[in-house]
Design an enzyme around this catalytic site. Structure first.
Site, PDB file in Angstrom:
ATOM      1  N   TYR A 140      30.952   4.436 -13.282  1.00 47.44           N
ATOM      2  CA  TYR A 140      31.706   5.614 -12.817  1.00 47.44           C
ATOM      3  C   TYR A 140      30.787   6.775 -12.434  1.00 47.44           C
ATOM      4  O   TYR A 140      30.806   7.224 -11.280  1.00 47.44           O
ATOM      5  CB  TYR A 140      32.777   6.041 -13.843  1.00 47.44           C
ATOM      6  CG  TYR A 140      33.484   7.318 -13.437  1.00 47.44           C
ATOM      7  CD1 TYR A 140      34.427   7.328 -12.411  1.00 47.44           C
ATOM      8  CD2 TYR A 140      33.177   8.533 -14.051  1.00 47.44           C
ATOM      9  CE1 TYR A 140      35.042   8.509 -11.997  1.00 47.44           C
ATOM     10  CE2 TYR A 140      33.793   9.715 -13.648  1.00 47.44           C
ATOM     11  CZ  TYR A 140      34.720   9.693 -12.626  1.00 47.44           C
ATOM     12  OH  TYR A 140      35.326  10.874 -12.222  1.00 47.44           O
ATOM     13  N   LYS A 181      30.042   8.183  -8.598  1.00 48.16           N
ATOM     14  CA  LYS A 181      30.354   9.567  -8.203  1.00 48.16           C
ATOM     15  C   LYS A 181      29.085  10.257  -7.691  1.00 48.16           C
ATOM     16  O   LYS A 181      29.142  11.034  -6.736  1.00 48.16           O
ATOM     17  CB  LYS A 181      30.944  10.358  -9.383  1.00 48.16           C
ATOM     18  CG  LYS A 181      32.299   9.907  -9.854  1.00 48.16           C
ATOM     19  CD  LYS A 181      33.397  10.022  -8.819  1.00 48.16           C
ATOM     20  CE  LYS A 181      33.893  11.410  -8.555  1.00 48.16           C
ATOM     21  NZ  LYS A 181      35.057  11.413  -7.623  1.00 48.16           N
TER      22      LYS A 181
END
Ligand SMILES: NC(=O)C1=CN([C@@H]2O[C@H](COP(=O)(O)OP(=O)(O)OC[C@H]3O[C@@H](n4cnc5c(N)ncnc54)[C@H](O)[C@@H]3O)[C@@H](O)[C@H]2O)C=CC1
Ligand SMILES: C[C@H](CCCC(C)(C)O)[C@H]1CC[C@H]2[C@@H]3[C@H](O)CC4=CC(=O)CC[C@]4(C)[C@H]3CC[C@]12C
Length: 369
Positions: free
Chosen positions: A159, A163
């Protein structure tokens, strides 16, 4: 005046517009952008609440689509003045594979950028995350840091990695020539942990507390501080950035901004109790019974079980080595960059944010987990 046809000229696209943050951005745009003519809401799953918005003065266009599909994104972007790209796969629990997380967060963002370039859309606001900075895998504290504070941003989890990659792509795209010859202006907003109406993890903690007879058990020392930010203020910052990007392109283009407000610095659990406490839950201090090494052991066991059970079922509890490390590392921001660059001031005070969130938890009370 604000409602006359001449002043309503702008077309906005919000990707992920039916998510927790996206819905607040959509509603905020309708309230606070008087120049809006059409609002396109693009999401994999459209919410039924969109229907009630279709009766107002702004044309609300619901688009069921997938950011990983370049042609769907290009069709939605064509003719939009501004894109607010909030769509993303927020998964730190191992529900989705790393490949899927990259596909949505990185390839999806590439598709949005390329669609802007191909179709001539000039303004792109990207919802990044504090996770792009940290906490890092070494668990170094980030204490009252700002956008320029040096910090070793090293990640392994898909994650934050995805990002960070997506944010880099957005910032690098600033200044690219779009169809028609003008330049793309981009910027990235980095919310800390968002809370407020619609926050799924808060709902999960609330139901967990009810199941445990009105108690939650403290796992993290109260001295570990996190910054949190109210969803309405995050939405407001997105709207303001979108409005100011054209006039202040030279200053704001290619910049990152933490999303902040007046919410107090507290541990993740103590902060949640600001809302769950008034709804009847109690935080029981079991830290002496459950030392950190034992939590780490349980978290590792959870990760092992997840891996073993994967062929049979999805086991994705809140506690895993990554969430434990994040929850157990101080990460607080203190900055006024957004105020200096585009005049941001929180729209909702801490008292308002707290009251609104408590009311929402109380309304959740009767609903099924
Ligand atoms: N929740 C938080 O505390 C924080 C969230 N963020 C970022 O804010 C953004 C929004 O997050 P939330 O609202 O919390 O998550 P969410 O899961 O509620 O919303 C994301 C939305 O994106 C949509 N979406 C997912 N995959 C898609 C795809 N392939 N095509 C089209 N739409 C797709 C989902 O259907 C959902 O409506 C994300 O980019 C996230 O990384 C950043 C910092 C903190
Ligand atoms: C789920 C965690 C708390 C449970 C810990 C336990 C089991 C010991 O009680 C959450 C603690 C910190 C959260 C993350 C943080 O707010 C930053 C985030 C930013 C994002 O962009 C997405 C969400 C998140 C990673 C958020 C997720 C839940 C926590 C890990």
């Amino acid at each position: 005046m604000a409602d006359s046809a001449e002043t309503r000229k702008l077309v906005y696209l919000v990707t992920g517009g039916c998510g927790f943050l996206g819905e607040h951005v959509v509603r905020m745009l309708l309230q606070r952008e008087p120049r809006l003519y059409e609002l396109r809401v693009f999401d994999l799953h459209l919410g039924p609440w969109l229907e009630e918005l279709k009766t107002g003065p702004v044309q609300v266009t619901a688009i069921q689509g997938d950011v990983t599909q370049a042609h769907e994104v290009a069709a939605a972007v064509a003719g939009a003045h501004v894109v607010i790209h909030t769509a993303g796969l927020v998964d730190v629990f191992g529900r989705a594979s790393p490949e899927t997380i990259y596909e949505v967060n990185v390839q999806g963002t590439k598709n949005v950028i390329e669609a802007c370039v191909q179709t001539g859309t000039r303004f792109l606001v990207y919802t990044s995350s504090m996770e792009v900075v940290g906490p890092n895998i070494k668990g170094h504290p980030f204490y009252r840091g700002n956008e320029d504070t040096p910090y070793e941003a090293i990640h392994r989890h898909p994650y934050p990695c995805s990002k960070a990659q997506a944010e880099r792509l957005v910032l690098e795209a600033n200044g690219r020539k779009v169809h028609g010859g003008l330049s793309l202006v981009t910027c990235a907003l980095r919310p800390t942990g968002i809370y407020g109406e619609g926050h799924q993890i808060m709902r999960d903690f609330y139901h967990q507390g009810l199941r445990l007879g009105g108690r939650l058990f403290r796992a993290i020392p109260a001295s570990v501080e996190h910054s949190r930010v109210y969803v309405g203020n995050v939405a407001w910052m997105h709207v303001l950035v979108a409005q100011e990007l054209e006039q202040r392109a030279a200053l704001m283009g290619g910049q990152v901004y933490f999303c902040y407000d007046e919410s107090p610095y507290k541990s993740y659990e103590d902060f949640n109790m600001e809302f769950l406490g008034p709804c009847g839950l109690r935080l029981v201090d079991t830290r002496l019974l459950v030392p950190y090494w034992l939590l780490m052991l349980l978290a590792t066991l959870n990760a092992l079980l997840q891996w073993l059970l994967r062929p049979l079922l999805l086991y994705a509890p809140l506690l895993n080595p990554y969430t434990l490390a994040v929850a157990n590392t101080t990460f607080t921001v203190s900055t006024n960059k957004a105020q200096r660059h585009f005049g941001y001031k929180p729209l909702f005070s801490w008292e308002d944010s707290r009251t609104r969130t408590i009311r929402w938890v109380q309304a959740v009370e009767g609903s099924a987990p």
